[in-house]
Motif scaffolding. Structure first.
Motif, PDB file in Angstrom:
ATOM      1  N   LEU A  73      21.946  15.413 -12.563  1.00 51.35           N
ATOM      2  CA  LEU A  73      22.237  16.098 -13.959  1.00 51.35           C
ATOM      3  C   LEU A  73      20.957  15.975 -14.681  1.00 51.35           C
ATOM      4  N   SER A  74      20.207  14.808 -14.699  1.00 49.65           N
ATOM      5  CA  SER A  74      18.831  14.671 -15.493  1.00 49.65           C
ATOM      6  C   SER A  74      17.923  15.905 -15.035  1.00 49.65           C
ATOM      7  N   PHE A  75      17.886  15.818 -13.713  1.00 53.64           N
ATOM      8  CA  PHE A  75      16.937  16.974 -13.203  1.00 53.64           C
ATOM      9  C   PHE A  75      17.161  18.418 -13.614  1.00 53.64           C
ATOM     10  N   TRP A  76      18.601  18.513 -13.441  1.00 53.62           N
ATOM     11  CA  TRP A  76      18.836  20.079 -13.982  1.00 53.62           C
ATOM     12  C   TRP A  76      18.709  20.324 -15.306  1.00 53.62           C
ATOM     13  N   GLU A  77      18.799  19.256 -15.996  1.00 53.30           N
ATOM     14  CA  GLU A  77      18.649  19.191 -17.598  1.00 53.30           C
ATOM     15  C   GLU A  77      17.310  19.343 -17.943  1.00 53.30           C
ATOM     16  N   TYR A  78      16.283  18.881 -17.087  1.00 53.07           N
ATOM     17  CA  TYR A  78      14.877  19.032 -17.352  1.00 53.07           C
ATOM     18  C   TYR A  78      14.303  20.434 -16.845  1.00 53.07           C
ATOM     19  N   ALA A  79      14.912  20.810 -15.743  1.00 50.32           N
ATOM     20  CA  ALA A  79      14.760  22.098 -15.102  1.00 50.32           C
ATOM     21  C   ALA A  79      15.057  23.105 -16.219  1.00 50.32           C
ATOM     22  N   GLY A  80      16.187  23.409 -16.767  1.00 47.86           N
ATOM     23  CA  GLY A  80      16.530  24.326 -17.801  1.00 47.86           C
ATOM     24  C   GLY A  80      15.780  24.101 -18.941  1.00 47.86           C
ATOM     25  N   PHE A  81      15.427  22.891 -19.321  1.00 48.65           N
ATOM     26  CA  PHE A  81      14.584  22.923 -20.557  1.00 48.65           C
ATOM     27  C   PHE A  81      13.150  23.416 -20.351  1.00 48.65           C
ATOM     28  N   GLY A  82      12.715  23.051 -19.142  1.00 51.07           N
ATOM     29  CA  GLY A  82      11.346  23.739 -18.785  1.00 51.07           C
ATOM     30  C   GLY A  82      11.343  25.054 -18.684  1.00 51.07           C
ATOM     31  N   VAL A  83      12.463  25.731 -17.982  1.00 49.61           N
ATOM     32  CA  VAL A  83      12.442  27.054 -18.048  1.00 49.61           C
ATOM     33  C   VAL A  83      12.415  27.960 -19.367  1.00 49.61           C
ATOM     34  N   ASN A  84      13.296  27.451 -20.256  1.00 51.08           N
ATOM     35  CA  ASN A  84      13.532  27.931 -21.415  1.00 51.08           C
ATOM     36  C   ASN A  84      12.331  27.727 -22.260  1.00 51.08           C
ATOM     37  N   THR A  85      11.537  26.717 -21.940  1.00 55.58           N
ATOM     38  CA  THR A  85      10.301  26.551 -22.756  1.00 55.58           C
ATOM     39  C   THR A  85       9.350  27.741 -22.413  1.00 55.58           C
ATOM     40  N   PHE A  86       9.223  27.790 -21.007  1.00 57.36           N
ATOM     41  CA  PHE A  86       8.127  28.971 -20.703  1.00 57.36           C
ATOM     42  C   PHE A  86       8.632  30.344 -21.029  1.00 57.36           C
ATOM     43  N   ILE A  87      10.062  30.662 -21.026  1.00 54.02           N
ATOM     44  CA  ILE A  87      10.458  31.895 -21.305  1.00 54.02           C
ATOM     45  C   ILE A  87      10.370  32.136 -22.514  1.00 54.02           C
ATOM     46  N   LEU A 112      -2.307  27.170 -18.015  1.00 52.41           N
ATOM     47  CA  LEU A 112      -1.222  26.259 -17.921  1.00 52.41           C
ATOM     48  C   LEU A 112      -1.120  25.007 -18.971  1.00 52.41           C
ATOM     49  N   ILE A 113      -2.351  24.459 -18.934  1.00 52.80           N
ATOM     50  CA  ILE A 113      -2.361  23.148 -19.785  1.00 52.80           C
ATOM     51  C   ILE A 113      -2.240  23.450 -21.215  1.00 52.80           C
ATOM     52  N   ILE A 114      -2.740  24.746 -21.760  1.00 58.02           N
ATOM     53  CA  ILE A 114      -2.700  25.127 -22.964  1.00 58.02           C
ATOM     54  C   ILE A 114      -1.286  25.382 -23.473  1.00 58.02           C
ATOM     55  N   LEU A 115      -0.479  25.974 -22.361  1.00 57.89           N
ATOM     56  CA  LEU A 115       0.569  26.480 -22.777  1.00 57.89           C
ATOM     57  C   LEU A 115       1.522  25.142 -23.093  1.00 57.89           C
ATOM     58  N   LEU A 116       1.080  24.210 -22.067  1.00 61.10           N
ATOM     59  CA  LEU A 116       2.154  22.911 -22.213  1.00 61.10           C
ATOM     60  C   LEU A 116       1.922  22.121 -23.461  1.00 61.10           C
ATOM     61  N   LEU A 117       0.670  22.073 -23.940  1.00 58.46           N
ATOM     62  CA  LEU A 117       0.212  21.438 -25.187  1.00 58.46           C
ATOM     63  C   LEU A 117       0.855  22.231 -26.361  1.00 58.46           C
ATOM     64  N   ILE A 118       0.856  23.637 -26.248  1.00 58.65           N
ATOM     65  CA  ILE A 118       1.535  24.042 -27.426  1.00 58.65           C
ATOM     66  C   ILE A 118       3.072  23.830 -27.587  1.00 58.65           C
ATOM     67  N   ALA A 119       3.567  23.924 -26.325  1.00 54.57           N
ATOM     68  CA  ALA A 119       4.837  23.649 -26.322  1.00 54.57           C
ATOM     69  C   ALA A 119       5.323  22.315 -26.874  1.00 54.57           C
ATOM     70  N   THR A 120       4.327  21.403 -26.545  1.00 53.88           N
ATOM     71  CA  THR A 120       4.590  19.955 -26.896  1.00 53.88           C
ATOM     72  C   THR A 120       4.324  19.965 -28.623  1.00 53.88           C
TER      73      THR A 120
END
Length: 550
Positions: free
Chosen positions: A302-316, A47-55
């Motif tokens: 709204l900020s929470f849902w923006e972050y949630a959508g961004f995070g989900v799209n990132t992992f997908i 998970l750490i590797i995936l987060l670093l790659i996404a960043t």
């Protein structure tokens, strides 16, 4: 002073608690199943590797000017060989957790008034358009790849679906006309739901061996209308509870329960979960958020849902890259290119004919917009999830999955990389200096009035003394008055340039839509006769058709 909860309040609160508990128990159970054989010390570094790659991808893609989601897919391709265990998409997790989050996030951020003004082209693309594209793709692949009808229909449904995350990402960097953006977002909302409904119909045909045309229509209407009713009921029931929650964190939990619980309720009742989530999100976003008195609480949610959508799209999209095996894909590359050609032909024969006829029932869609809607026919997460959800006993299932993977990769890389260039080439982002000035002044008005609303809330709750409140509010009022004066002068000039007319017409459109809504409500309550109301509604529709696109 807080009123004691009534019996109905307690009942509704218990219902939400049960729904929340059921939803989170399901998510926990699903994750537990997925991670049963996974060593936790091994999972954390992954998970750490995936987060670093996404960043890293976010930084590189911005520097290179390429869409973020395309960069994620490309970055995911070599990861499989680097990790000690294979990670990839799980269709159940995508359909039951990721997809409801994305749909609800889009729903609460969609203005129903704007959606209503563009509903006709959206309905054409997401309804008849999806069915027509599915049929065209299925026929082409049936004869082009020598497939049986059932596998061809499955591919038709999967490849007719359009994932517009990449287009929306481009729109955030390059502003486009608001009506075009609304059409794209609206098609995303309803296209996903239509794809899942059609996919389930094909599954039913495959499992039962037959399904008449009339039975198919009945099933489609039952699933779609039933999903709408479930979403409407749960969306409306959540509003009074949300209005009584003064804690923004509790409000966040409620919205998560509504999003996931609505999807599960729809599936449990045998109707469309995505349709239910779309309706619930639209109702909550347009009626529920206005019930809170605090602008800060709305921004937090709204900020929470923006972050949630961004995070989900990132992992997908990162997992899409991980799921694709380039070596296996290269072996069936000719078939992939045939499939890409098939779904592009399906989109071509859908977008241009249907949108050409819009001029008879609504404002015409400019041909440049149609070009973008055609080229922006990008495949993404839902296509991958549906491919993985194919019946396990379907002949040639692995071949079909690999074929879809190839189409998704070609689509995200080829079309995704060309989108920013296309938007600029079509000159969709050209704004006049006056229009930019208008938007800057509107930003001052919006922020100033939001701050005043927050001050009113602080005064009402006793946080601020009245003297301090009046001093701070007067400061904002000076800024608001100055912005209003300049805006009034600009609007009174009634500039003849197209960009300025378009901006002023956007205001007129909102006013006409408000008149139309009030008339519809008056007719429904029998305040006005239907004859008088319809005559006035027709006049308003004619005025709307004369306005410039904003």
């Amino acid at each position: 002073m807080h009123c004691a909860p009534t019996t109905v309040d307690v009942y509704e609160l218990n219902r939400i608690v049960v729904e929340s508990a059921t939803t989170f128990f399901w998510v926990y159970t699903r994750l537990q199943i997925l991670l049963t054989n996974v060593d936790v010390p091994e999972l954390v570094p992954i998970l750490i590797i995936l987060l670093l790659i996404a960043t890293t991808v976010a930084l590189v893609s911005r520097r290179l000017g390429i869409p973020y989601v395309t960069g994620l897919v490309l970055a995911g391709l070599p990861i499989t060989e680097l990790l000690s265990r294979r990670v990839g998409l799980d269709p159940y997790l995508v359909l039951n957790l990721f997809l409801p989050i994305l749909i609800f996030e889009a729903g609460i951020n969609t203005d129903v008034r704007r959606l209503r003004s563009t509903f006709k082209p959206i309905a054409l693309l997401a309804g008849p358009g999806a069915i027509l594209a599915t049929a065209i793709i299925a026929v082409l692949l049936k004869f082009g790849l020598s497939l049986d009808w059932i596998p061809a229909l499955f591919l038709g449904v999967i490849l007719a679906n359009t994932d517009t995350v990449s287009m929306i990402a481009v729109f955030k960097d390059i502003p486009v006309p608001a009506r075009l953006s609304t059409i794209v977002e609206g098609e995303t909302l309803f296209n996903d739901a239509a794809a899942l409904v059609l996919f389930n119909l094909v599954v039913k045909v495959y499992s039962t061996g037959s399904l008449t045309f009339l039975e198919g229509i009945q099933e489609f209407l039952f699933v779609a209308v039933g999903g709408s009713l479930v979403g409407a009921v749960l969306g409306y029931l959540s509003i009074p509870i949300f209005a009584r929650l003064n804690d923004p964190l509790s409000s966040l939990l409620l919205t998560v329960a509504v999003a996931l619980g609505t999807s599960q309720a729809g599936q449990f009742l045998g109707v469309s979960g995505p349709v239910a989530v779309v309706v619930a999100g639209l109702i909550f976003g347009n009626l529920g958020l206005s019930r809170t008195n605090s602008a800060g609480d709305r921004i937090t949610l709204l900020s929470f849902w923006e972050y949630a959508g961004f995070g989900v799209n990132t992992f997908i999209f990162l997992l899409i890259g991980i799921e694709i095996n380039p070596v296996t894909l290269s072996k069936i590359l000719p078939a992939v290119l045939i499939a890409v050609l098939a779904y592009q032909i399906g989109r071509l024969l859908t977008v241009y004919p249907l949108l050409a006829g819009v001029r008879w029932i609504d404002r015409a869609i400019p041909i440049r917009w149609q070009h973008l809607l055609f080229i922006g026919n990008i495949k993404g997460s839902l296509s991958m999830a549906l491919a993985l959800s194919l019946p396990t006993n379907l002949p040639g299932r692995e071949y079909l999955i690999t074929l879809v993977y190839g189409c998704v990769l070609v689509s995200l890389v080829g079309q995704g990389l060309s989108l920013p260039w296309l938007v600029k080439r079509l000159k969709l982002a050209k704004f006049s200096e006056t229009r930019q000035q208008i938007e800057e002044l509107q930003a001052q008005l919006i922020t100033g009035k939001a701050a005043q609303d927050e001050l009113d809330s602080l005064l009402k709750s006793g946080v601020l003394p009245k003297a301090v409140y009046e001093e701070m509010r007067s400061g904002y009022q000076v800024r608001i008055a100055a912005a209003e004066k300049i805006l009034r002068d600009i609007y009174n000039r009634r500039s003849d340039t197209k960009g300025d007319r378009s901006k002023l017409d956007a205001v007129r459109r909102r006013l006409l839509l408000a008149e139309k809504g009030a008339l519809g409500e008056a007719i429904r309550k029998q305040i006005l006769s239907a004859e008088i109301g319809r005559s006035r509604l027709q006049d308003i529709d004619e005025q709307l058709l004369k306005l410039e696109d904003d």
